[in-house]
Design a protein around this motif. Structure first.
Motif, short mmCIF file in Angstrom:
data_model
loop_
_atom_site.label_atom_id
_atom_site.label_comp_id
_atom_site.label_asym_id
_atom_site.label_seq_id
_atom_site.Cartn_x
_atom_site.Cartn_y
_atom_site.Cartn_z
N ALA A 20 -49.80 -28.50 67.47
CA ALA A 20 -48.86 -28.83 68.54
C ALA A 20 -49.18 -28.04 69.81
CB ALA A 20 -47.44 -28.54 68.08
N LEU A 24 -50.30 -29.40 73.49
CA LEU A 24 -49.64 -29.05 74.75
C LEU A 24 -50.65 -28.56 75.79
CD1 LEU A 24 -46.96 -28.58 76.32
CD2 LEU A 24 -46.99 -26.25 75.41
N PRO A 107 -38.92 -21.44 68.69
CA PRO A 107 -39.68 -22.36 69.55
C PRO A 107 -39.62 -21.90 70.99
CG PRO A 107 -37.57 -23.33 68.90
CD PRO A 107 -37.61 -21.98 68.30
N PRO B 383 -41.62 -26.02 61.81
CA PRO B 383 -41.66 -27.42 62.24
C PRO B 383 -40.87 -27.68 63.51
CG PRO B 383 -40.39 -27.17 60.21
CD PRO B 383 -41.08 -25.88 60.45
N ALA B 385 -40.56 -25.64 66.04
CA ALA B 385 -41.41 -25.21 67.14
C ALA B 385 -42.49 -26.26 67.40
CB ALA B 385 -42.04 -23.86 66.81
N ALA B 386 -43.04 -26.76 66.31
CA ALA B 386 -44.10 -27.76 66.44
C ALA B 386 -43.55 -29.02 67.12
CB ALA B 386 -44.68 -28.10 65.07
N LEU B 388 -40.94 -29.38 69.08
CA LEU B 388 -40.63 -29.14 70.50
C LEU B 388 -41.91 -29.15 71.33
CD1 LEU B 388 -38.41 -28.46 72.53
CD2 LEU B 388 -38.86 -26.05 72.08
N THR B 389 -42.90 -28.48 70.80
CA THR B 389 -44.15 -28.36 71.55
C THR B 389 -44.85 -29.72 71.70
OG1 THR B 389 -44.31 -26.15 70.61
CG2 THR B 389 -46.27 -27.02 71.68
N TYR B 390 -44.87 -30.49 70.59
CA TYR B 390 -45.43 -31.85 70.67
C TYR B 390 -44.69 -32.66 71.72
CZ TYR B 390 -48.31 -31.82 66.39
OH TYR B 390 -49.26 -31.58 65.45
N ARG B 392 -42.90 -31.73 74.29
CA ARG B 392 -43.18 -31.30 75.67
C ARG B 392 -44.56 -31.77 76.11
NH1 ARG B 392 -38.34 -30.81 77.43
NH2 ARG B 392 -37.20 -28.96 76.77
N GLY B 393 -45.48 -31.69 75.19
CA GLY B 393 -46.83 -32.17 75.48
C GLY B 393 -46.82 -33.64 75.84
N CYS B 394 -46.07 -34.42 75.10
CA CYS B 394 -45.95 -35.86 75.36
C CYS B 394 -45.38 -36.09 76.75
CB CYS B 394 -45.05 -36.53 74.31
SG CYS B 394 -45.83 -36.71 72.71
N ARG B 396 -45.45 -34.21 79.34
CA ARG B 396 -46.43 -33.89 80.38
C ARG B 396 -47.47 -35.00 80.50
NH1 ARG B 396 -46.26 -28.80 82.37
NH2 ARG B 396 -44.64 -27.53 81.39
N ARG B 397 -47.89 -35.51 79.37
CA ARG B 397 -48.91 -36.56 79.42
C ARG B 397 -48.35 -37.83 80.04
NH1 ARG B 397 -53.20 -35.59 74.75
NH2 ARG B 397 -53.01 -33.33 74.78
N LEU B 407 -50.32 -41.41 72.73
CA LEU B 407 -49.30 -40.47 72.27
C LEU B 407 -48.84 -40.77 70.85
CD1 LEU B 407 -47.08 -40.37 75.47
CD2 LEU B 407 -48.96 -38.85 74.86
N ALA B 410 -49.27 -38.11 68.26
CA ALA B 410 -48.37 -36.95 68.43
C ALA B 410 -46.97 -37.29 67.95
CB ALA B 410 -48.35 -36.53 69.89
N ARG B 413 -46.78 -37.15 64.36
CA ARG B 413 -46.74 -35.76 63.87
C ARG B 413 -45.35 -35.15 64.05
NH1 ARG B 413 -52.63 -33.55 65.83
NH2 ARG B 413 -53.72 -35.39 65.05
N GLN B 417 -43.13 -33.55 61.03
CA GLN B 417 -42.55 -32.20 61.10
C GLN B 417 -41.04 -32.23 60.93
OE1 GLN B 417 -44.33 -29.34 60.98
NE2 GLN B 417 -45.90 -30.90 60.62
#
Lengths: 204, 592
Positions: A20, A24, A107, B383, B385-386, B388-390, B392-394, B396-397, B407, B410, B413, B417
Motif C-alpha cells: 500500500a 501511494l 494509520p 490492514p 493502515a493498508a 487507508l494508504t491504498y 489515498r493513493g487511489c 491521488r491517481r 485502480l 488497488a 486489495r 484488507q
C-alpha cells in the motif's frame, strides 16, 4: 553528469502495508523497492542514490532501530522515516535522536508521509552532494605528498614561506615549489582560495 | 363408594370395635366363668338412666340366681355390638331394631320382651313421636316436613327409624327432602335442638316427651306432636305405628341352661311401681317389616355398621385413627414433596455449578483475550493502515487523471484488507462469546488456524515465532470449536510466558491424527516445571505467574476431559516442556 534518481525503500513484514505504501508513493511518481526484512534492505540499498527508507519499527529478526544503527555504521545517506503500529514513545525518542526524519503511527496521513518522504529525499540529496564533495576533496588531499601536507597546514596557520622554510629546515625555494604543486593539485590560484578549500575539508 | 369398600370398612370397624371392647373388659372375669354374667344394656339417655331403668331387673336376677354375679355393661348400640363380637357379653337388653341386627349377625335370640303391667301390650309398646314447637301452626302433618330441618338422635335410633317409615309413606324422603340433624344421645338433645330453633321438627322415642314433661324439662304446650296415630294402650302421643317392647336377648355364646334359668327368673319377676316386667318374647315380625321397608339393618344392601357409625360412636379412636391416616398421608405427601424438592434443588445446584463452570471458562477466555488484546489491536491496525494508504493513493491517481481501470487492483486489495480486518474482529468476538456451543463435528485444522491467527501477533510482539505444524487435512472431532481454541491458546500463552527469560525462545505446536485420536501438543524450551508446580499444575487457582488467575490449566483439563480426552504434561526427548492432549475422533472417520 546527471543526478541519480531518488528511490524509496519500504520495509515492513506485512506485505499489504508495504504494498500500500508503495502504491501511494508511486502515485506521486517515486520509484520504490519493497523489502520484507532489514536484511533484505541492507542487501539492496544503493548508497549512491538519494533514498528514503520507510521503516517499520517492529520487524521479525532484526528490529527497525537496529537497522537504523547499522545504516549509520555504513554512513548511509538515506533519510529514515519510521512507521509503527504502536505509539511507543521511548522508541520514537531513540529513533529521532539517531537522526530519523519522523516517527509516524499507523494509520498515517498520506500527505504527512509524502511530505516526510520529500524531506527525507531532500536531506538525502544534500547528504549525497556533501559526500560527493568530500570524496573529491579527499581524493585531492590524498594526492598530496607528506611534505606538501606539512606545508599546507603551515600555510593555513598563516605562516610565510620564510617561516615555513625555517620550521621545516628547508630552503625557501623548496617551500615555494611545494606550495605551487599543492595549489595546482587543489585546483586553486591564490592562498585565499587554498584556505577556503582546506576549511571545506575540515567541514565535511 | 364401591360396595366392597363399604363392606371392608364394616369389617375394619368391627375388628377395631372388638379390640376396643376387649380392652374394656380386660381384668374382668371371662364370660365362660359361670359365676360372672355380663349383661349389656342399651343406653339412650346415658349410663345412669339405663341403670336406673333396669335396676329392678338386675336386683331381681341377683336375688333369684345368687350363684351368679351379674354385671351391667351399658353403652351405645355400636359399642354393644362390638362387645358381642368380642364375646364379652352373654345377654343384652336393647331396642327391637338392634336386636334384629344381632339376631341376624350374631344368632342372638330374645328370651323375653319387656312389659309394663299397667301399660300397653308387649307387642305394641314402642313407637316414636314427631314434634314441633307449638307456635308453628303451618306444620301439621308429616308431609309438611318437606324442606324442613329434622332432628333425631342418630340414624340407627329405633324411634328415628320408626318415624322414617311413616314420613316416607307420606311421600317425603327424609334423606333427600329434609335436612337431617343427628344430635346424638341423650334424647334430650333432640328436644333442645327444636327448642333452640336449630331444627324445625324432632323425632323422639315414644313417651320420651311425656317423661320430659313429667320431669319438668318442658312446658305443657311447648311442643306439639304431628301426624298423630292411635296409641292404643300406650299412654303417650305417637306419630308412628307401635312396635314390641325391648327384648332381653341371649347371645349365642351364653350357655343354654343359664338362659333357661334367667328366662324363668324374668318371667317370675314381680315388678313394683314404674318397674319393668318381662313376658314371653315377641316374634318381632313388625320390626322385621319396618327394617325390610327401610332396607336397613340386616336388610341393608351392606352392613349397617359402616365406618360412619363407627366414627360417630368412637370418635376419639376414630379421630386417632384419622390422625394416623392423616399423619401417614402427610408423611407420604411430605416424602414425595421432599424428594421432588431435593431433586429440584439438586438440579438447581447442578445448573449453578454448570453456570459457574461456564462463568469461569468465560473469565479465563476474557483473561486470555486481555493478554492478546494489544497485539490483536496492532493486528487490526495493519490492514486498516493498508486500506487507508491504498485509498489515498487511489485518490491521488484519480486527481492526476489516471485511468480508473488501473485502480482496480488497488481497490481489490482494499477489499482483501477489509476482509482481513473483519476476520480478526470475528475471531475476537467469537472467542469472547459467552454462550457455550454444543459439541459438534468440526475440522480441527480450521480451529487451530484460528487459534494461531489470534495468538501469533502476541508471539510476534514477544519476539517469538511459533513453529506450527498443522496438516491441511485432519480427521474430524466432536468439539466446541471455541473451547478447543481456548485450550490451545492457553497452552501457547503459558509457553510464551515460560520462555520469557530465554534468549532463544522456542515454541512448537504439533498436531497429529492417528487411528482414533487427534494429538495436539505445545512444547517450549522454558526452564521447565518445579516438582511442586508439576504436582499442583492443574489445581484451580494454583499459579506461578505474577498476574495469573490460576484457572487456565485446570479449565483446559476440564474442557479436554469433557471432550473425552486427556491433558498431560511431560518433558520430551529434546528436554522441552510439552503439554499434550488428545481428543477422540468421531468413530466414522469423516472429513468435514
Amino acid at each position: 553528469m546527471s543526478e541519480p534518481t531518488p528511490i524509496i525503500y519500504i520495509v515492513d513484514d506485512d506485505p499489504a502495508v508495504r504494498d500500500a505504501v508503495g502504491f501511494l508513493v508511486s502515485s506521486v511518481g517515486y520509484p520504490f523497492e519493497a523489502c520484507a526484512s532489514g536484511a533484505e534492505l541492507l542487501q539492496r540499498l544503493d548508497n549512491a542514490r538519494p533514498a528514503c527508507i520507510v521503516l517499520d519499527v517492529r520487524l521479525p529478526g532484526v528490529s527497525g532501530l537496529e537497522i537504523q544503527r547499522e545504516l549509520q555504521n555504513r554512513n548511509s545517506i538515506a533519510g529514515v522515516i519510521f512507521i509503527t503500529g504502536h505509539g511507543d514513545v521511548p522508541k520514537a525518542v531513540r529513533a529521532m535522536r539517531h537522526g530519523a526524519i519522523d516517527f509516524l503511527e499507523k494509520p498515517f496521513d498520506d500527505q504527512v508521509l509524502l511530505d516526510r518522504v520529500s524531506d527525507a529525499l531532500q536531506a538525502s540529496k544534500t547528504a549525497l552532494a556533501k559526500q560527493g564533495r568530500r570524496e573529491k576533496l579527499e581524493r585531492k588531499l590524498g594526492a598530496l605528498t607528506e611534505r606538501e601536507r606539512e606545508v599546507l597546514s603551515l600555510v593555513i596557520a598563516g605562516k610565510t614561506s620564510k617561516a615555513i622554510a625555517a620550521d621545516l629546515d628547508i630552503s625557501s625555494k623548496t617551500v615555494e615549489n611545494h606550495r605551487h604543486n599543492l595549489m595546482a593539485k587543489a585546483g586553486v590560484n591564490s592562498v585565499a582560495q587554498l584556505i577556503s578549500w582546506a576549511t571545506d575539508i575540515s567541514d565535511v | 363408594m364401591p360396595a366392597y369398600c363399604h363392606a371392608l370398612m364394616g369389617l375394619i370397624a368391627r375388628t377395631l370395635a372388638a379390640l376396643l371392647a376387649s380392652l374394656c373388659f380386660l381384668g374382668a372375669a371371662r364370660a365362660e366363668t359361670p359365676r360372672d354374667v355380663h349383661i349389656g344394656v342399651l343406653a339412650f339417655r346415658g349410663a345412669e338412666e339405663a341403670e336406673r331403668t333396669w335396676q329392678s331387673t338386675f336386683d331381681h336376677l341377683g336375688r333369684a340366681l345368687p350363684q351368679y354375679r351379674f354385671h351391667l355393661v351399658s353403652g351405645t348400640a355400636a359399642f354393644l355390638t362390638a362387645a358381642v363380637a368380642a364375646h364379652r357379653l352373654d345377654f343384652l337388653i336393647t331396642n327391637p331394631g338392634h336386636y334384629l341386627e344381632l339376631k341376624v349377625d350374631y344368632s342372638a335370640s330374645a328370651l323375653a320382651t319387656e312389659q309394663d303391667l299397667e301399660g300397653p301390650t308387649p307387642s305394641e309398646a314402642v313407637g316414636a313421636a314427631v314434634f314441633v314447637l307449638d307456635d308453628h301452626p303451618e306444620i301439621q302433618s308429616l308431609a309438611d316436613l318437606r324442606n324442613l330441618r329434622v332432628a333425631a338422635v342418630a340414624p340407627d335410633a329405633f324411634g328415628y327409624r320408626a318415624a322414617l317409615r311413616e314420613i316416607m309413606e307420606r311421600g317425603v324422603d327424609p334423606e333427600r327432602d329434609t335436612k337431617q340433624i343427628f344430635v346424638g344421645f341423650p334424647v334430650d338433645e333432640v328436644m333442645r335442638a327444636v327448642r333452640d330453633g336449630r331444627a324445625d321438627a324432632g323425632i323422639i322415642r315414644s313417651c320420651a316427651l311425656e317423661k320430659l314433661l313429667a320431669e319438668g324439662a318442658i312446658q305443657k304446650d311447648e311442643f306439639r306432636v304431628i301426624g298423630r296415630r292411635p296409641s292404643g294402650a300406650l299412654n303417650c302421643q305417637v306419630s308412628t305405628r307401635l312396635y314390641p317392647g325391648w327384648p332381653f336377648v341371649k347371645v349365642a355364646q351364653a350357655p343354654a341352661p343359664l338362659a333357661r334359668e334367667i328366662a324363668q327368673a324374668l318371667f317370675g319377676m314381680q315388678p313394683g311401681q314404674d318397674e319393668k316386667a318381662w313376658t314371653q318374647p315377641d316374634a318381632y315380625g313388625s320390626v322385621q317389616d319396618l327394617y325390610r321397608t327401610l332396607k336397613v339393618g340386616p336388610y341393608a344392601p351392606f352392613t349397617r355398621l359402616g365406618l360412619a357409625d363407627f366414627v360417630v360412636e368412637h370418635r376419639y379412636i376414630a379421630a386417632l385413627i384419622g390422625l394416623g391416616v392423616i399423619w401417614w398421608l402427610t408423611h407420604v405427601v411430605r416424602v414425595s414433596y421432599l424428594v421432588r424438592k431435593r431433586t429440584h434443588e439438586l438440579q438447581i445446584a447442578h445448573e449453578a455449578a454448570r453456570q459457574r463452570g461456564e462463568q469461569m471458562e468465560h473469565t479465563v477466555r476474557l483473561s486470555l483475550m486481555g493478554e492478546m488484546a494489544s497485539s490483536l489491536a496492532h493486528e487490526i491496525n495493519q490492514p486498516l493502515a493498508a486500506i487507508l494508504t491504498y485509498a489515498r493513493g487511489c485518490e491521488r491517481r484519480i486527481e492526476g487523471g489516471a485511468d480508473p481501470a488501473s485502480l482496480r487492483d488497488a481497490v481489490q486489495r482494499i477489499a482483501v484488507q477489509a476482509e482481513r480486518a473483519g476476520d480478526i474482529v470475528r475471531r475476537m468476538k467469537d472467542f469472547v462469546r459467552k454462550n457455550p456451543a454444543p459439541q459438534v463435528p468440526i475440522d480441527p485444522a480450521a480451529a487451530l488456524h484460528d487459534a494461531m491467527a489470534l495468538f501469533e501477533p502476541t508471539a510476534t510482539a514477544g519476539g517469538v515465532i511459533v513453529e506450527s505444524e498443522i496438516p491441511d487435512t485432519l480427521p474430524a472431532v466432536r468439539a466446541d470449536r471455541l473451547q478447543l481454541e481456548e485450550v490451545v491458546i492457553n497452552l501457547l500463552q503459558n509457553a510464551l510466558e515460560a520462555t520469557s527469560a530465554q534468549d532463544d525462545r522456542q515454541i512448537i505446536l504439533r498436531v497429529r491424527g492417528d487411528r482414533d485420536r487427534l494429538h495436539i501438543s505445545v512444547a517450549d524450551n522454558g526452564p521447565g516445571l518445579a516438582a511442586e508446580a508439576r504436582e499442583r499444575l492443574f489445581d484451580p487457582f494454583y499459579t506461578t505467574k505474577k498476574n495469573g488467575l490460576g484457572l487456565g490449566l485446570s479449565l483446559s483439563r476440564t474442557i479436554v476431559e469433557a471432550h473425552g480426552g486427556r491433558l498431560v504434561v511431560e518433558t520430551d526427548s529434546a528436554g522441552m516442556t510439552s503439554f499434550r492432549f488428545y481428543l477422540p475422533l468421531i468413530e466414522e472417520p469423516a472429513r468435514v
